[in-house]
Scaffold this motif. Structure first.
Motif, mmCIF file in Angstrom:
data_model
loop_
_atom_site.group_PDB
_atom_site.id
_atom_site.type_symbol
_atom_site.label_atom_id
_atom_site.label_comp_id
_atom_site.label_asym_id
_atom_site.label_seq_id
_atom_site.Cartn_x
_atom_site.Cartn_y
_atom_site.Cartn_z
ATOM 1 N N LEU A 81 27.855 45.288 -16.630
ATOM 2 C CA LEU A 81 27.217 44.350 -15.778
ATOM 3 C C LEU A 81 28.182 43.416 -14.795
ATOM 4 O O LEU A 81 29.853 43.961 -14.416
ATOM 5 C CB LEU A 81 26.897 43.351 -16.369
ATOM 6 N N GLU A 82 27.621 43.319 -13.217
ATOM 7 C CA GLU A 82 28.166 43.451 -12.079
ATOM 8 C C GLU A 82 28.567 41.886 -12.494
ATOM 9 O O GLU A 82 28.181 40.451 -13.070
ATOM 10 C CB GLU A 82 27.040 42.840 -10.998
ATOM 11 N N GLU A 83 30.384 41.532 -11.633
ATOM 12 C CA GLU A 83 30.617 40.523 -12.113
ATOM 13 C C GLU A 83 30.298 39.818 -11.000
ATOM 14 O O GLU A 83 30.395 39.907 -9.580
ATOM 15 C CB GLU A 83 32.052 40.428 -12.491
ATOM 16 N N HIS A 84 30.172 38.402 -11.006
ATOM 17 C CA HIS A 84 30.041 37.264 -10.035
ATOM 18 C C HIS A 84 31.379 36.162 -9.835
ATOM 19 O O HIS A 84 31.685 35.511 -10.715
ATOM 20 C CB HIS A 84 28.426 36.782 -10.273
ATOM 21 N N VAL A 85 31.639 36.365 -8.380
ATOM 22 C CA VAL A 85 32.612 35.344 -8.519
ATOM 23 C C VAL A 85 32.398 33.880 -7.764
ATOM 24 O O VAL A 85 31.661 33.942 -6.719
ATOM 25 C CB VAL A 85 34.175 35.730 -7.696
ATOM 26 N N ILE A 86 32.092 32.670 -8.398
ATOM 27 C CA ILE A 86 31.965 30.877 -7.379
ATOM 28 C C ILE A 86 32.909 30.718 -7.688
ATOM 29 O O ILE A 86 33.462 30.272 -8.907
ATOM 30 C CB ILE A 86 30.886 31.079 -9.102
ATOM 31 N N ASP A 87 33.018 30.512 -6.271
ATOM 32 C CA ASP A 87 33.630 29.213 -5.755
ATOM 33 C C ASP A 87 33.156 27.388 -5.962
ATOM 34 O O ASP A 87 31.984 27.690 -5.761
ATOM 35 C CB ASP A 87 34.258 29.302 -4.209
ATOM 36 N N GLY A 88 34.015 26.629 -6.456
ATOM 37 C CA GLY A 88 33.683 25.601 -6.540
ATOM 38 C C GLY A 88 31.722 25.101 -7.389
ATOM 39 O O GLY A 88 31.014 24.587 -6.980
#
Length: 109
Positions: free
Chosen positions: A8-15
């Motif tokens: 699965l694709e990794e999503h990076v979320i700021d805040g």
């Protein structure tokens, strides 16, 4: 059904939800809910928010942190589970020096 998080694709979320720093997540979702493996970086958090879609069940795989659910503080360490029922308000923060790794199930969409 097998869910292979390595694919699965990794999503990076700021805040995330108004929190601080970065949260990375691999998310599986279907009509019944979501299954998520997430990493909250040291000093980062998922901000205070209300669970509107379903119950949020967070099993701590590794790391240290704390959560607040409906005003009640909880210490998070490997092997414990933070549960936030639908309609409740919560937040999670990494207070350790390593990633806080969570395995999360949210029932419902």
């Amino acid at each position: 059904m097998l869910i292979d998080f390595t694919k699965l694709e990794e999503h990076v979320i700021d805040g995330m939800n108004g929190g601080k720093g970065k949260v990375s997540a691999k998310i599986f979702a279907n009509a019944y809910g979501r299954v998520i493996v997430s990493k909250i970086s040291s000093g980062s958090s998922i901000g205070l928010h209300t669970q509107t879609t379903g119950n949020d069940i967070n099993f701590v795989v590794s790391g240290k942190g704390w959560a607040v659910c409906d005003g009640e503080e909880e210490i998070l360490t490997a092997g414990v589970c933070h549960y936030c029922p639908k309609g409740s308000t919560h937040m999670i923060e990494n207070t350790g020096s390593e990633d806080l790794v969570l395995y999360t199930v949210v029932d419902g969409i």
